[in-house]
Design an enzyme around this catalytic site. Structure first.
Site, PDB file in Angstrom:
ATOM      1  N   SER A  70      -7.172   2.123  -3.796  1.00 13.50           N
ATOM      2  CA  SER A  70      -5.962   2.650  -3.180  1.00 13.50           C
ATOM      3  C   SER A  70      -4.969   3.096  -4.244  1.00 13.50           C
ATOM      4  O   SER A  70      -3.993   3.777  -3.927  1.00 13.50           O
ATOM      5  CB  SER A  70      -5.315   1.599  -2.286  1.00 13.50           C
ATOM      6  OG  SER A  70      -5.157   0.382  -2.987  1.00 13.50           O
ATOM      7  N   GLY A 128     -23.474  11.461 -16.338  1.00  9.37           N
ATOM      8  CA  GLY A 128     -23.506  12.336 -15.182  1.00  9.37           C
ATOM      9  C   GLY A 128     -22.964  11.622 -13.957  1.00  9.37           C
ATOM     10  O   GLY A 128     -22.326  10.564 -14.045  1.00  9.37           O
ATOM     11  N   GLU A 157       0.826  -1.205   0.000  1.00  9.79           N
ATOM     12  CA  GLU A 157       0.000   0.000   0.000  1.00  9.79           C
ATOM     13  C   GLU A 157       0.859   1.253   0.000  1.00  9.79           C
ATOM     14  O   GLU A 157       0.640   2.180  -0.806  1.00  9.79           O
ATOM     15  CB  GLU A 157      -0.913   0.001   1.228  1.00  9.79           C
ATOM     16  CG  GLU A 157      -1.888   1.154   1.282  1.00  9.79           C
ATOM     17  CD  GLU A 157      -2.931   1.041   0.206  1.00  9.79           C
ATOM     18  OE1 GLU A 157      -2.848   1.813  -0.775  1.00  9.79           O
ATOM     19  OE2 GLU A 157      -3.828   0.191   0.314  1.00  9.79           O
ATOM     20  N   ASP A 210     -16.659  11.533 -18.450  1.00 12.47           N
ATOM     21  CA  ASP A 210     -17.817  10.846 -17.884  1.00 12.47           C
ATOM     22  C   ASP A 210     -17.727   9.347 -18.181  1.00 12.47           C
ATOM     23  O   ASP A 210     -17.529   8.942 -19.321  1.00 12.47           O
ATOM     24  CB  ASP A 210     -19.095  11.434 -18.498  1.00 12.47           C
ATOM     25  CG  ASP A 210     -20.344  11.057 -17.736  1.00 12.47           C
ATOM     26  OD1 ASP A 210     -20.213  10.461 -16.641  1.00 12.47           O
ATOM     27  OD2 ASP A 210     -21.454  11.356 -18.226  1.00 12.47           O
ATOM     28  N   ILE A 211     -17.873   8.533 -17.150  1.00  9.25           N
ATOM     29  CA  ILE A 211     -17.793   7.080 -17.292  1.00  9.25           C
ATOM     30  C   ILE A 211     -19.215   6.516 -17.271  1.00  9.25           C
ATOM     31  O   ILE A 211     -19.963   6.747 -16.315  1.00  9.25           O
ATOM     32  CB  ILE A 211     -16.962   6.442 -16.161  1.00  9.25           C
ATOM     33  CG1 ILE A 211     -15.628   7.175 -15.998  1.00  9.25           C
ATOM     34  CG2 ILE A 211     -16.756   4.958 -16.431  1.00  9.25           C
ATOM     35  CD1 ILE A 211     -14.761   7.215 -17.228  1.00  9.25           C
ATOM     36  N   ASP A 265     -22.650   9.252 -10.824  1.00  8.55           N
ATOM     37  CA  ASP A 265     -23.205   7.962 -10.419  1.00  8.55           C
ATOM     38  C   ASP A 265     -22.415   7.426  -9.233  1.00  8.55           C
ATOM     39  O   ASP A 265     -21.268   7.828  -9.008  1.00  8.55           O
ATOM     40  CB  ASP A 265     -23.190   6.962 -11.581  1.00  8.55           C
ATOM     41  CG  ASP A 265     -21.791   6.751 -12.151  1.00  8.55           C
ATOM     42  OD1 ASP A 265     -20.955   6.164 -11.446  1.00  8.55           O
ATOM     43  OD2 ASP A 265     -21.537   7.180 -13.293  1.00  8.55           O
ATOM     44  N   ASP A 270       1.114   4.005  -3.123  1.00  7.44           N
ATOM     45  CA  ASP A 270       0.708   5.392  -2.906  1.00  7.44           C
ATOM     46  C   ASP A 270       1.841   6.366  -3.205  1.00  7.44           C
ATOM     47  O   ASP A 270       1.659   7.365  -3.912  1.00  7.44           O
ATOM     48  CB  ASP A 270       0.242   5.592  -1.463  1.00  7.44           C
ATOM     49  CG  ASP A 270      -1.062   4.872  -1.154  1.00  7.44           C
ATOM     50  OD1 ASP A 270      -1.615   4.253  -2.072  1.00  7.44           O
ATOM     51  OD2 ASP A 270      -1.503   4.914   0.003  1.00  7.44           O
TER      52      ASP A 270
END
Length: 609
Positions: A515, A579, A297, A560-561, A581, A301
């Site tokens: 993450s 839009g 992690e 937009d996905i 979601d 990051d």
């Protein structure tokens, strides 16, 4: 107030009435989460650090300031508050301070026994469990987690002298059973880096990308170059010397390895070779550089956040404390959730990084409401000071990612065992930016992208239009009773979240999870801050009002996905749609468009020094 002072006076001066005789009234009571099993009474000698939260009577005024300075159409936009201004707005009344001091004194606690936050709104004191039980009229027990075998010392209820209820918001650790955890990362070890190349395939045409194209290899592995291309950030070089900074928080003994970082830079960002980050220890947190102890992690990051934003200076915070813990007389006394220890630390410093990403969270329903609201208010304080906070939205879709019905948090914790979607905290806090996940090019929602609606926090005004529009399109009765349609909706935005190529313990690893999405989005925000600061403009600070405004006024600022869903809790979850979601939020960033907006239309209200 008079009866409280009379009681304290009898204890402190006359010493004829023991503290336990002051009438106690129940302050808080919870049902333990499903996976926690009571083992037996806690040792009376076990040291425990109590954190006592005093009320913040002017927090609504702080929130008003925050809303104004975060609204791009307000004349105060960008006029962040100073550390001292924020502390003045969250300071408790003098009467609360004196009342709590008098109560503590009746138990022999005063002076050097106590430590306080700069605003005086928190008091910390370390006491034996036996004394804590007297102070709170309760009994602590050892609780074992059925899933992982770890143990923790907690109580399911506690009381305070009745007239102290108005002077203390909460005391922890008491009823907090939540287990801070990293997102559920997915590993796929790569044999050779050359196998990840796809040089013969033609580039993918993406109109919003830099140059309108993305390398075909980005459908097999995500690199810094892929992110720069996909999010239209190719060719932008940040200053690195204008005061802009980016931070990553680390918990649970996750160590960011510098040797791995150098290998990553050599592989993906050669101009960053031999640069590193500032390491800051919080409460004794470590960053062990033994290669075998590198944290997946922490490495993910740090490598992507700092790789994307180079040469912007990076900071890695390592906060000690790993609840749950094995209780014994020799156990470290830090039994609070470590992210609040980090909050206490960073709020006490004058110049924190302007952009900070966190990839750790709790199931919202395991966090007592009083604790969640207080921690959320601390995030608001950072936002008011000009800090943008990103949190991974979760890796369980609309659930908690646990396939075991015995421990799954998709069941309510109120005794009814009713199936219910499981949002996470802090992502559900309305004062942070929650980041969901996508995959592939062109982008679709990744199936594990955490999303949904808070059962604790109401929907904030800044997302009212976007979320209401989504709910109106949702077929009537869909998931009725499984989510709170009036709740704070998550995520706010999204970014790539799978197939990330990192170095871990000297090896190339392919890794995924939200993450990965949070530090990626944070890297883009750091670049936007750099563009603004280089022009004499303030940092972006609390992002959400701005993000929803841009999405409505300048839709090309986000990609937009509209394909994909986030299953969980035995359901297909929600669908990505046009839009906002509850899978990918407003979408993924277009850095080039956002930079032009944020150094143009939304720049002219900036305060001049």
């Amino acid at each position: 107030m008079r009866s409280l002072l009379t009681c304290f006076a009898l204890v402190a001066v006359v010493l004829a009435v023991p503290a336990k005789d002051c009438a106690h009234k129940l302050k808080e009571s919870v049902a333990p989460p499903r996976q926690w099993i009571k083992e037996g009474p806690a040792s009376k000698d076990l040291p425990i650090e109590l954190k006592i939260a005093l009320p913040q009577p002017n927090f609504s005024e702080l929130e008003r300031h925050l809303n104004e300075i975060s609204d791009p159409f307000h004349e105060r936009y960008g006029q962040h508050l100073s550390k001292e201004e924020v502390e003045a707005l969250v300071a408790p009344h003098a009467e609360s301070i004196s009342s709590v001091n008098e109560w503590l004194a009746t138990h022999g606690l005063m002076g050097d026994d106590l430590s306080r936050s700069p605003a005086q709104d928190w008091v910390k004191v370390t006491v034996p469990v036996g004394l804590a039980e007297k102070m709170l009229n309760t009994e602590y027990h050892v609780w074992r987690n059925a899933k992982d075998g770890n143990t923790i010392v907690r109580t399911t209820s506690y009381s305070l002298p009745e007239n102290l209820h108005g002077h203390i918001d909460l005391v922890q650790p008491t009823t907090l059973f939540s287990t801070l955890r990293g997102m559920d990362t997915n590993f796929r070890f790569s044999k050779e880096s050359k196998q990840l190349d796809n040089a013969d395939a033609p580039p993918i045409n993406i109109p919003s990308a830099s140059g309108g194209q993305v390398d075909a290899s980005c459908n097999r592995t995500i690199t810094i170059t892929c992110i720069q291309q996909l999010y239209n950030a190719v060719g932008f070089t940040p200053s690195g010397k204008n005061g802009n900074k980016i931070g990553i928080t680390g918990y649970l003994e996750q160590f960011a390895n510098i040797a791995d970082l150098q290998s990553f830079y050599a592989d993906q960002r050669p101009d960053a070779l031999n640069s590193t980050f500032e390491f800051i220890s919080v409460n004794g947190g470590l960053n062990n550089q033994t290669l075998s102890e590198a944290g997946a992690e922490a490495n993910l990051d740090v490598q992507f956040a700092f790789g994307l934003s180079h040469p912007i200076p990076g900071t890695f915070y390592s906060t000690a404390g790993r609840p749950p813990f094995i209780p014994s007389v020799s156990t470290p006394t830090n039994t609070n959730e470590p992210y609040t220890d980090w909050l206490d630390f960073v709020l006490s410093h004058r110049n924190p990084p302007q952009t900070i990403s966190t990839s750790y969270a709790d199931d919202e329903q395991t966090v007592p409401p009083s604790f969640a609201r207080r921690a959320c208010n601390q995030f608001a304080q950072l936002g008011a000071r000009g800090v943008s906070l990103m949190f991974s939205s979760g890796d369980g879709g609309v659930g908690d990612g646990d396939d075991d019905p015995a421990t799954q948090q998709c069941f309510t914790n109120d005794g009814r065992n009713k199936t219910q979607f499981a949002p996470l905290f802090p992502p559900a806090c309305p004062f942070v930016t929650s980041v969901g996940g996508t995959i592939h090019v062109p982008e679709t929602a990744v199936f594990f992208s955490g999303g949904g609606f808070s059962n604790l926090f109401a929907r904030p005004a800044y997302q009212q239009h976007a979320v209401t529009t989504f709910l109106k399109k949702l077929p009537k009765g869909t998931y009725a009773g499984l989510f709170n349609p009036a709740g704070r909706a998550i995520p706010d935005v999204a970014a790539q979240a799978d197939l990330f190529r990192i170095f871990l313990s000297g090896r190339i690893v392919s890794i995924g999870g939200t993450s990965a999405a949070s530090p990626t989005f944070a890297g883009i925000v750091a670049l936007l801050n750099d563009a603004r600061i280089s022009k004499g403009l303030p940092s972006l600070g609390f992002l959400n009002p701005l993000l929803y405004t841009i999405s409505a006024a300048f839709p090309k600022g986000f990609n937009d996905i509209t394909v994909g869903n986030n299953p969980g809790c035995g359901t297909p979850g929600f669908n990505a749609t046009q839009g906002w979601d509850p899978v990918t939020g407003l979408g993924t960033p277009n850095f080039g468009v956002l930079k032009d907006i944020l150094t143009g239309p939304f720049a002219h209200f900036a305060r001049e020094d």
